[in-house]
Design an enzyme around this catalytic site. Structure first.
Site, PDB file in Angstrom:
ATOM      1  N   GLU A  95      -3.410  10.360 -12.552  1.00  0.00           N
ATOM      2  CA  GLU A  95      -3.408  10.195 -14.001  1.00  0.00           C
ATOM      3  C   GLU A  95      -4.344   9.037 -14.343  1.00  0.00           C
ATOM      4  O   GLU A  95      -4.192   7.933 -13.814  1.00  0.00           O
ATOM      5  CB  GLU A  95      -2.006   9.884 -14.523  1.00  0.00           C
ATOM      6  CG  GLU A  95      -1.960   9.710 -16.041  1.00  0.00           C
ATOM      7  CD  GLU A  95      -0.574   9.350 -16.554  1.00  0.00           C
ATOM      8  OE1 GLU A  95      -0.368   9.439 -17.785  1.00  0.00           O
ATOM      9  OE2 GLU A  95       0.291   8.970 -15.737  1.00  0.00           O
ATOM     10  N   GLU A 133      -3.653   3.803   1.733  1.00  0.00           N
ATOM     11  CA  GLU A 133      -3.893   3.995   3.163  1.00  0.00           C
ATOM     12  C   GLU A 133      -3.910   5.494   3.444  1.00  0.00           C
ATOM     13  O   GLU A 133      -2.874   6.166   3.395  1.00  0.00           O
ATOM     14  CB  GLU A 133      -2.801   3.323   4.000  1.00  0.00           C
ATOM     15  CG  GLU A 133      -2.979   3.553   5.504  1.00  0.00           C
ATOM     16  CD  GLU A 133      -1.867   2.948   6.342  1.00  0.00           C
ATOM     17  OE1 GLU A 133      -1.638   3.452   7.460  1.00  0.00           O
ATOM     18  OE2 GLU A 133      -1.233   1.974   5.886  1.00  0.00           O
ATOM     19  N   HIS A 168       0.831  -1.206   0.000  1.00  0.00           N
ATOM     20  CA  HIS A 168       0.000   0.000   0.000  1.00  0.00           C
ATOM     21  C   HIS A 168       0.864   1.253   0.000  1.00  0.00           C
ATOM     22  O   HIS A 168       2.061   1.207   0.283  1.00  0.00           O
ATOM     23  CB  HIS A 168      -0.978   0.022   1.189  1.00  0.00           C
ATOM     24  CG  HIS A 168      -0.342  -0.239   2.519  1.00  0.00           C
ATOM     25  ND1 HIS A 168      -0.487  -1.427   3.197  1.00  0.00           N
ATOM     26  CD2 HIS A 168       0.426   0.531   3.301  1.00  0.00           C
ATOM     27  CE1 HIS A 168       0.165  -1.385   4.346  1.00  0.00           C
ATOM     28  NE2 HIS A 168       0.732  -0.205   4.436  1.00  0.00           N
ATOM     29  N   HIS A 188       2.301  11.849  -9.058  1.00  0.00           N
ATOM     30  CA  HIS A 188       0.885  11.494  -9.148  1.00  0.00           C
ATOM     31  C   HIS A 188       0.700   9.992  -8.937  1.00  0.00           C
ATOM     32  O   HIS A 188       1.660   9.225  -8.914  1.00  0.00           O
ATOM     33  CB  HIS A 188       0.325  11.889 -10.514  1.00  0.00           C
ATOM     34  CG  HIS A 188       1.018  11.211 -11.660  1.00  0.00           C
ATOM     35  ND1 HIS A 188       1.986  11.838 -12.409  1.00  0.00           N
ATOM     36  CD2 HIS A 188       0.905   9.959 -12.186  1.00  0.00           C
ATOM     37  CE1 HIS A 188       2.432  11.019 -13.349  1.00  0.00           C
ATOM     38  NE2 HIS A 188       1.792   9.859 -13.230  1.00  0.00           N
TER      39      HIS A 188
END
Length: 360
Positions: free
Chosen positions: A218, A152, A101, A170
């Site tokens: 994106e 998270e 994560h 991004h």
């Protein structure tokens, strides 16, 4: 979330111990200059000349032996280091690793959850509040945590704004229809910063949007994929150095590299499997830029490992900085270690077995 707290790690065997040469005793180094300066010439020149010749020969022999021994030590040390790196590379190569994560901070947890679920199609997987430490976590994604890369979110009580900085780029999300997703986001009041259309110099249809906290996403038009949350873009100051570190210390594969001289940047896609089936790291180097402001919003990526102790040793071998020595978190048995890469990006490695137990 694995919350990093300082803690003394347990003593465990290290990768370096597999190939460490030990030396007992010491090797004296003769100072030739001081020896020669102690020789005095006088009336008994013949006797002193003999003594000088004998002493000089002994000194020369000792010097040769000392230099030879020193050279041997250097060679053995270099050989030991090379062997240690080989052992570390072998361990990293065989370790079962997966990106688990990505962690970052938001100012309004409920608002962000609503945006991600309604506009980006994510699911709220779990949520936990930790009042004694004044923060709340929410895990969101496109599938269960034991098999998918997820987000998270961290909300710290009373903090409603963060600085994203210039280093974070991004997140990438694969969707079936970029234009349709953009229309949905607009209808929900979302911000679109780049309309749907082919990427410059290519055919892939993309768009860029911002979430309520200003994080950029994106949107990439792709067919069905098992991992829609597919990219994290981070900027680095030395791409070759970063690639080498992620290959050796993190065990990632360089999936592709593309230079864009027209726009003065180069990207390197790295990960643990093909881009169309796994989340990957997109490292971006902008020509001539070596430093960035990281702000205080983006936190870290978590990666699974079979042994946090050996992973920490490998990271040290290849020049990474350990910021949290390996060991269990206070109050739970989950073992972690944390480090910084050469650009200062933080990564947490989590024990695979402990991670699955934590999900239970």
């Amino acid at each position: 979330m694995v919350r990093i707290l300082p803690m003394t790690s347990a003593i465990r065997p290290t990768i370096a111990s597999f190939a460490t040469a030990r030396f007992s005793g010491s090797i004296g180094v003769i100072n030739a200059s001081s020896r020669f300066n102690s020789v005095h010439f006088g009336s008994t020149a013949g006797s002193q000349s003999k003594n000088f010749g004998l002493k000089a020969f002994k000194i020369f022999r000792q010097e040769v032996n000392s230099k030879s021994a020193s050279k041997t030590i250097v060679n053995m040390a270099q050989g030991s280091t090379a062997t240690t790196q080989e052992n570390a590379l072998e361990w990293v190569k065989n370790d079962k690793r997966r990106m688990l994560h990505v962690v970052y901070r938001v100012g309004d947890l409920d608002k962000t959850i609503k945006f991600y679920t309604e506009c980006l199609g994510m699911k709220l997987l779990r949520k936990r509040d930790v009042p004694e430490e004044k923060y709340t976590n929410a895990f969101l994604g496109y599938g269960p945590e034991d098999s998918h890369f997820v987000i998270e979110l961290t909300y710290n009580y009373g903090v409603d704004k963060y600085d994203i900085g210039t280093a974070f780029g991004h997140f990438g999300i694969a969707v079936d229809d970029v234009a349709k997703t953009v229309d949905l986001i607009k209808a929900k009041g979302g911000t679109v910063t780049r309309e749907a259309g082919p990427v410059k110099g290519g055919k892939t249809v993309i768009a860029f949007i911002e979430d309520p906290d200003g994080y950029k996403f994106e949107l990439l038009e792709r067919g069905p994929t098992p991992e829609p949350l597919c990219q994290i873009m981070l900027r680095v100051g030395d791409l070759d150095r970063s690639i080498a570190f992620h290959e050796k210390a993190f065990g990632m594969e360089l999936l592709r590299r593309k230079d864009n001289p027209e726009y003065k940047y180069t990207i390197a896609m790295m990960g643990y499997g093909p881009e169309d089936k796994n989340a990957v790291l997109e490292l971006t180097y902008n020509y001539g830029v070596t430093e960035y402001d990281k702000g205080n919003a983006y936190a870290q990526i978590a990666i699974g490992t079979d042994d946090v102790y050996k992973t920490a040793e490998a990271i040290k071998v290849f020049g990474g900085k350990i910021t949290r020595e390996p060991g269990p978190l206070p109050g739970i048995s989950t073992k972690i270690t944390a480090c910084l890469d050469p650009d200062g990006w933080k990564t947490v490695f989590v024990d695979n077995v402990d991670f699955l137990k934590e999900l239970e």
